[in-house]
Design an enzyme around this catalytic site. Structure first.
Site, PDB file in Angstrom:
ATOM      1  CB  CYS A 114       3.384  -6.302   3.682  1.00 50.68           C
ATOM      2  SG  CYS A 114       5.043  -6.908   3.323  1.00 50.68           S
ATOM      3  CB  CYS A 117       7.363  -6.460  -0.301  1.00 46.76           C
ATOM      4  SG  CYS A 117       7.270  -8.015   0.597  1.00 46.76           S
ATOM      5  CB  SER A 118       2.823  -5.801  -1.677  1.00 42.20           C
ATOM      6  OG  SER A 118       3.433  -6.676  -2.608  1.00 42.20           O
ATOM      7  CB  CYS A 119       3.300 -10.290   2.509  1.00 42.25           C
ATOM      8  SG  CYS A 119       5.007 -10.597   2.036  1.00 42.25           S
TER       9      CYS A 119
HETATM   10 CO   LIG Z   1       5.847  -8.569   2.037  1.00 41.31          CO
END
Ligand SMILES: [Co+2]
Length: 211
Positions: A114, A117-119
């Protein structure tokens, strides 16, 4: 909360936390407030975190992979509509509403990142590892995936193998169907599950043949 047309939450302009540190700080602040106000307890918060660590985790994704390896019709359904196929197995929920599974083959190796972010697909892989959220992984995996795979994860792919990187987002949560290793023809679905690692479903690992 504002929602977009697809129904997913839209960021509130100007107040949306952007870094992991900010998010962690806000979570801590909210947690303290909720506990102070008697809305929840530390125990309840711990239980949710524990659920994501123990109950919702990569072992669920591993079960999906093992089924796909042993049931060609299921595999097709998984590649056609991962969210629906996982639901068949009772797997789904928050952060997994729109999952897409991509298949690794001898010619193409897929991996997810991602960049923003951190999906991550929580229902099948659990919570993302810390390195997945690190700016270095997010930036380098897009620019030099072959090097990152080799140097950081010990995955040295043949030159002729194409590497495709999939940018997972809040709208589409990709994850990887790894290749079934040779020498596993006689293994049962239950035995195969044990071989499948979290990293292999992110695409930064390969499934090793049993020793
Ligand atoms: Co994300």
């Amino acid at each position: 909360m504002t929602t977009t047309e697809s129904g997913s939450p839209a960021p509130v302009s100007g107040t949306f936390p952007v870094t992991d540190e900010e998010i962690a700080a806000r979570v801590k602040a909210l947690e303290s407030l909720l506990i102070d106000k008697g809305v929840t307890s530390e125990l309840a918060v711990d239980k949710i975190a524990e659920m994501y660590e123990r109950e919702v985790g990569p072992h669920l994704g591993a079960a999906v992979v093992a089924r796909a390896w042993t049931d060609p019709e299921f595999k097709q359904r998984l590649l056609d509509d991962a969210t629906e196929a996982c639901r068949e197995m009772g797997i789904g929920g928050m952060q997994g509403e729109d999952m897409v599974v991509i298949e690794n083959t001898g010619d193409v190796h897929n991996a997810i990142v991602c960049t923003l972010c951190s999906c991550y697909p929580w229902p099948t892989l659990g919570l993302p590892p810390n390195w997945y959220k690190a700016p270095a992984y997010r930036a380098r995996m897009v620019k030099e995936p072959r090097t990152v795979l080799r140097e950081e994860f010990g995955v040295d792919l043949p030159e002729q193998t194409e590497i495709r990187i999939w940018d997972t987002s809040a709208e589409v949560r990709y994850w990887v169907l790894p290749q079934r290793p040779p020498g596993t023809e006689d293994m049962t679905e239950e035995q195969l599950r044990e071989l499948v690692s979290r990293d292999s479903m992110i695409g930064v690992g390969l499934v090793a043949a049993p020793a």
